[in-house]
Design a protein around this motif. Structure first.
Motif, PDB file in Angstrom:
ATOM      1  N   VAL A  64       0.842  -1.204   0.000  1.00 40.13           N
ATOM      2  CA  VAL A  64       0.000   0.000   0.000  1.00 40.13           C
ATOM      3  C   VAL A  64       0.878   1.254   0.000  1.00 40.13           C
ATOM      4  O   VAL A  64       0.587   2.220  -0.709  1.00 40.13           O
ATOM      5  N   GLY A  65       1.962   1.205   0.781  1.00 41.74           N
ATOM      6  CA  GLY A  65       2.884   2.351   0.803  1.00 41.74           C
ATOM      7  C   GLY A  65       3.434   2.624  -0.584  1.00 41.74           C
ATOM      8  O   GLY A  65       3.510   3.774  -1.025  1.00 41.74           O
ATOM      9  N   GLY A  66       3.803   1.555  -1.289  1.00 41.93           N
ATOM     10  CA  GLY A  66       4.324   1.710  -2.648  1.00 41.93           C
ATOM     11  C   GLY A  66       3.284   2.320  -3.577  1.00 41.93           C
ATOM     12  O   GLY A  66       3.569   3.239  -4.333  1.00 41.93           O
ATOM     13  N   LEU A  67       2.046   1.813  -3.466  1.00 41.87           N
ATOM     14  CA  LEU A  67       0.981   2.343  -4.323  1.00 41.87           C
ATOM     15  C   LEU A  67       0.709   3.808  -4.008  1.00 41.87           C
ATOM     16  O   LEU A  67       0.500   4.620  -4.913  1.00 41.87           O
ATOM     17  N   LEU A  68       0.745   4.163  -2.714  1.00 41.39           N
ATOM     18  CA  LEU A  68       0.523   5.566  -2.347  1.00 41.39           C
ATOM     19  C   LEU A  68       1.642   6.447  -2.897  1.00 41.39           C
ATOM     20  O   LEU A  68       1.394   7.545  -3.390  1.00 41.39           O
ATOM     21  N   ALA A  69       2.886   5.929  -2.811  1.00 40.86           N
ATOM     22  CA  ALA A  69       4.023   6.696  -3.329  1.00 40.86           C
ATOM     23  C   ALA A  69       3.822   6.999  -4.808  1.00 40.86           C
ATOM     24  O   ALA A  69       4.163   8.082  -5.288  1.00 40.86           O
ATOM     25  N   SER A  70       3.234   6.033  -5.536  1.00 41.85           N
ATOM     26  CA  SER A  70       3.061   6.226  -6.975  1.00 41.85           C
ATOM     27  C   SER A  70       2.060   7.341  -7.266  1.00 41.85           C
ATOM     28  O   SER A  70       2.072   7.929  -8.338  1.00 41.85           O
ATOM     29  N   THR A  71       1.177   7.648  -6.307  1.00 46.36           N
ATOM     30  CA  THR A  71       0.224   8.737  -6.557  1.00 46.36           C
ATOM     31  C   THR A  71       0.860  10.104  -6.344  1.00 46.36           C
ATOM     32  O   THR A  71       0.298  11.115  -6.732  1.00 46.36           O
ATOM     33  N   PHE A  72       2.056  10.133  -5.724  1.00 44.46           N
ATOM     34  CA  PHE A  72       2.701  11.430  -5.468  1.00 44.46           C
ATOM     35  C   PHE A  72       3.088  12.154  -6.752  1.00 44.46           C
ATOM     36  O   PHE A  72       3.199  13.367  -6.767  1.00 44.46           O
ATOM     37  N   HIS A  73       3.334  11.401  -7.828  1.00 47.05           N
ATOM     38  CA  HIS A  73       3.753  12.090  -9.045  1.00 47.05           C
ATOM     39  C   HIS A  73       2.563  12.462  -9.930  1.00 47.05           C
ATOM     40  O   HIS A  73       2.733  13.009 -11.008  1.00 47.05           O
ATOM     41  N   LEU A  74       1.360  12.180  -9.460  1.00 42.15           N
ATOM     42  CA  LEU A  74       0.185  12.531 -10.252  1.00 42.15           C
ATOM     43  C   LEU A  74      -0.097  14.032 -10.168  1.00 42.15           C
ATOM     44  O   LEU A  74       0.109  14.648  -9.128  1.00 42.15           O
ATOM     45  N   GLY A  75      -0.613  14.584 -11.260  1.00 37.06           N
ATOM     46  CA  GLY A  75      -1.008  15.990 -11.249  1.00 37.06           C
ATOM     47  C   GLY A  75      -2.290  16.194 -10.450  1.00 37.06           C
ATOM     48  O   GLY A  75      -2.495  17.226  -9.824  1.00 37.06           O
ATOM     49  N   HIS A  76      -3.166  15.187 -10.488  1.00 40.61           N
ATOM     50  CA  HIS A  76      -4.445  15.278  -9.786  1.00 40.61           C
ATOM     51  C   HIS A  76      -4.740  13.962  -9.074  1.00 40.61           C
ATOM     52  O   HIS A  76      -5.581  13.179  -9.527  1.00 40.61           O
ATOM     53  N   PRO A  77      -4.080  13.699  -7.921  1.00 41.42           N
ATOM     54  CA  PRO A  77      -4.281  12.428  -7.219  1.00 41.42           C
ATOM     55  C   PRO A  77      -5.736  12.233  -6.771  1.00 41.42           C
ATOM     56  O   PRO A  77      -6.192  11.099  -6.637  1.00 41.42           O
ATOM     57  N   GLU A  78      -6.465  13.347  -6.582  1.00 33.22           N
ATOM     58  CA  GLU A  78      -7.854  13.223  -6.101  1.00 33.22           C
ATOM     59  C   GLU A  78      -8.762  12.560  -7.143  1.00 33.22           C
ATOM     60  O   GLU A  78      -9.855  12.105  -6.825  1.00 33.22           O
TER      61      GLU A  78
END
Lengths: 259, 290
Positions: B48-62
C-alpha cells in the motif's frame, strides 16, 4: 473508452513544408496565445522572467543541420539548415490514447483529432511516455496533460470569419509552410500536395501511422559550370566609346596612371 | 527517463509487498494470531505504501479512482484493478488467519494469483512502451516477477527457496542489462528517421526550440546518472544478490537474516534507479540527445 475507434474517413491534419519554413516561430507564439486563452486550462510558464525559464508549448520549432555525404573527388556540398516545426501528428494508431487509465485521452470518431478531456486527466504522464514525438506536455501549474487540439475551437467555429477557421499555427505562418486539411480525402489540396511533393511520416518504424505529413526540402541548385578558358580570352571592348572610355584614357595619361 | 523517487519506491516496495503476499497466499508460511498480523502488516505497509508513493507524481491524485475504468486498453488501469482486488482478497484471507486461526486455502491461492497479476501488470506499463526500446522486451515482466517472488521469499523466511530464486534473478538481470544496452540501436529509430531528413545526409541538432529546458527534457532525457552505470550495476548485484545469498548460506538467524533483507532492499533500489536512469526515450533524438 480509450480503445481506439476504427480509422475515420475524415482525417484532419497538417502538412508541414520543410522547404518553406523559415524558422520564425510565429506558429509557436500564435499557438501558445490561442490555446492559453481558449480550449482547456491555460499553457503556463514558470520563471518566465527569471533565470531558468520553462513553459508548456504545444508546438515547437527545432533546427537541424544536415550534412550531405562527401563524395569521392568532389568538394563537400554545403550543409543545409532545416527548420522543423513539431506538434501532435494526430496518429491513426495513437499509442498515447490506449495507455490512458482514465479515458481522458481520446481520438475523435468524426475527424480523427486526438484530444484530452482535462476534467478526467489525473496527470500520470503515461501518454507522454508513450508518444515518440514529444507532442504531449504536462502543464506544471495545472497538473493536466496538454496537447495540440488542431484548434478544434477555431476550425468549426462559425463565430469566426471563414478565413480564420483553420489552426492558429497555419493562419499565422508568414511563409505558407503549414497547410491544414482532410488527409483522408485523396482529392483534397493537402493530399495532392503530399502526393506531388513526396510527403513523409516521422518515425514510421514506430507504427503510429501519423496523419500529419512533412514535405522534404527541395534539392538545392547546382553551381553552373564556367568555361575554364574564360580568364584567357581578350576583352571584347578594347576601343570603347563615350565618357567612361575618355575618362579611362585621360586617367591613364596622367603620370603614374595605370595603362 | 527521469528516475523519480516516487516510481522507484513504488516499483521496489510494492514488488516486495505483493511478493510477500504471494507466499502468504500459498500458505508458505501460514502463521496465525500475532505472528500472522506482523507478516500481513509488513506486506500491506510495503504494497500500500508503494501504491501511495506512486500517486505522489500525479497531477491530480484526487481523481485517481477514475483510473479503474479503462481496463480494456490500459495496463495502468489493469494494474490498479489487480492491486485493489488482491489487497481486498488478502485482507479477508489475513483476517481469517489473524482472528479466527483459519486458513481459507482457496482465497489464499486466489490472492497469490492476484499478487502475481499485479506485479505483471505493473511491469507491462513499462514493457508496452515502444518509445523506450530498453523496456520493450520480455525480460522486463520476467524480471519484475522474479524479483518480486525472490524478495517475497526473503521476507517470508522461505530461505531454501530464496537462495536459488536470488541466483536466477541475478542472472536474468545481468542478461537484461547486457541485452538492453544494444536495443536502442537495434530499434531502428534514429535522428534520420525522426526528422525524415536522412535522404539528404547526416542530421545534427543545430538549435533547440527554446533557450531553457522543458517538460520533455526533464522527463525523458536523463544523462547524468548513466555516467556511473557500470559501478552501480556492480553495487546492485553485490548488495541485491551476492551478499544476501552469502548471509543466508551462513545461517539465516535473526541478525544475519535482517542484514540480508536490508542489503537486498538497497540492491533493488539501486537496480530500479538504473532501470529508469538508463532507459532512453526516442524523443531525445529530436534534441540530439539520448
Amino acid at each position: 473508452m480509450t480503445t481506439l475507434p476504427p480509422p475515420s474517413a475524415k482525417k484532419l491534419g497538417l502538412v508541414i513544408d520543410l522547404d518553406t519554413c523559415v524558422g520564425c516561430h510565429a506558429c509557436v507564439i500564435s499557438c501558445k496565445g490561442w490555446n492559453t486563452e481558449n480550449y482547456g486550462v491555460p499553457l503556463s510558464d514558470q520563471n518566465a522572467y527569471a533565470g531558468a525559464a520553462s513553459g508548456t508549448f504545444l508546438n515547437r520549432v527545432h533546427s537541424y543541420e544536415v550534412q550531405p555525404p562527401i563524395l569521392k573527388d568532389q568538394p563537400a556540398a554545403p550543409a543545409q539548415l532545416i527548420h522543423f516545426p513539431k506538434s501532435c501528428l494526430h496518429c491513426d494508431d495513437a499509442p498515447c490514447v490506449t495507455v490512458c487509465p482514465t479515458g481522458a485521452s481520446y481520438k475523435r470518431v468524426e475527424d480523427g483529432i486526438v484530444l484530452v478531456n482535462e476534467k478526467d486527466c489525473i496527470g500520470c504522464g503515461l501518454c507522454a511516455w508513450a508518444c515518440p514525438y514529444g507532442a504531449r506536455e504536462l502543464d506544471a501549474k495545472e497538473g493536466v496533460m496538454k496537447k495540440c487540439t488542431l484548434c478544434v475551437d477555431r476550425i468549426y467555429n462559425e463565430n469566426l470569419p471563414e478565413e480564420d477557421r483553420q489552426p492558429a499555427c497555419v493562419r499565422s505562418c508568414p511563409a505558407g509552410a503549414r497547410h491544414f486539411g482532410d488527409l483522408g480525402d485523396e482529392t483534397s489540396d493537402v493530399s495532392i500536395l503530399v502526393a506531388e511533393r513526396g510527403g513523409f511520416d516521422l518515425m514510421p518504424e514506430q507504427g503510429t501511422k501519423p496523419t500529419n505529413k512533412y514535405l522534404p526540402p527541395r534539392p538545392k541548385d547546382v553551381e553552373p559550370e564556367y568555361d575554364i578558358l574564360a580568364p584567357y580570352l581578350e576583352p571584347i571592348a578594347e576601343d570603347g566609346k563615350g565618357f567612361v572610355s575618355w575618362l579611362d584614357k585621360a586617367l591613364s595619361a596622367l603620370p603614374g596612371g595605370a595603362k | 527517463m527521469h528516475p523519480a523517487p516516487s516510481v522507484i519506491i513504488f516499483t521496489t516496495f510494492s514488488g516486495f509487498g505483493f511478493g510477500l503476499l504471494f507466499w502468504l497466499g500459498i500458505g508458505m508460511p501460514a502463521p496465525t494470531g500475532w505472528v500472522a498480523l506482523v507478516f500481513f502488516a509488513i506486506a500491506y505497509i510495503m504494497s500500500v505504501g508503494g501504491l501511495l508513493a506512486s500517486t505522489f507524481h500525479l497531477g491530480h491524485p484526487e481523481r485517481a479512482f477514475k483510473a479503474f475504468s479503462q481496463w480494456r486498453s490500459s495496463w495502468l488501469s489493469r494494474e490498479g484493478i489487480c492491486a485493489v482486488a488482491t489487497l481486498l482478497i488478502m485482507a479477508i484471507y489475513g483476517a481469517g488467519l489473524v482472528f479466527f486461526g483459519a486458513q481459507w486455502t482457496v482465497l489464499g491461492w486466489l490472492g497469490a494469483l492476484g499478487a502475481l497479476l499485479t506485479v505483471f501488470t505493473t511491469s507491462m506499463i513499462y514493457a508496452q512502451l515502444k518509445t523506450v526500446p530498453r523496456w520493450k522486451h520480455w525480460t522486463t515482466p520476467a524480471l519484475f516477477l522474479i524479483l518480486s517472488i525472490a524478495g517475497g521469499a526473503l521476507f517470508s523466511g522461505n530461505i531454501k527457496t530464496a537462495i536459488p530464486l536470488l541466483i536466477i534473478a541475478a542472472a536474468l538481470q545481468a542478461f537484461a542489462w547486457f541485452h538492453g544496452d544494444g536495443r536502442f540501436n537495434a530499434s531502428g529509430t534514429t535522428m534520420e528517421s525522426a526528422t525524415g531528413l536522412g535522404h539528404i545526409g547526416k542530421v545534427r541538432a543545430f538549435e533547440p526550440p527554446h533557450t531553457g529546458t522543458n517538460y520533455l527534457m526533464r522527463e525523458f532525457i536523463h544523462v547524468v546518472g548513466r555516467k556511473h552505470a557500470t559501478q552501480l550495476r556492480i553495487v546492485a548485484l553485490v548488495l541485491g544478490f551476492v551478499l544476501p545469498v552469502i548471509l543466508l548460506l551462513l545461517g539465516a538467524k535473526h541478525v544475519l537474516g535482517l542484514l540480508a533483507v536490508v542489503s537486498h532492499i538497497a540492491g533493488i533500489l539501486a537496480l530500479r534507479w538504473l532501470f529508469f536512469a538508463q532507459a532512453e526515450h526516442v524523443v531525445g533524438l529530436y534534441y540530439g540527445k539520448r
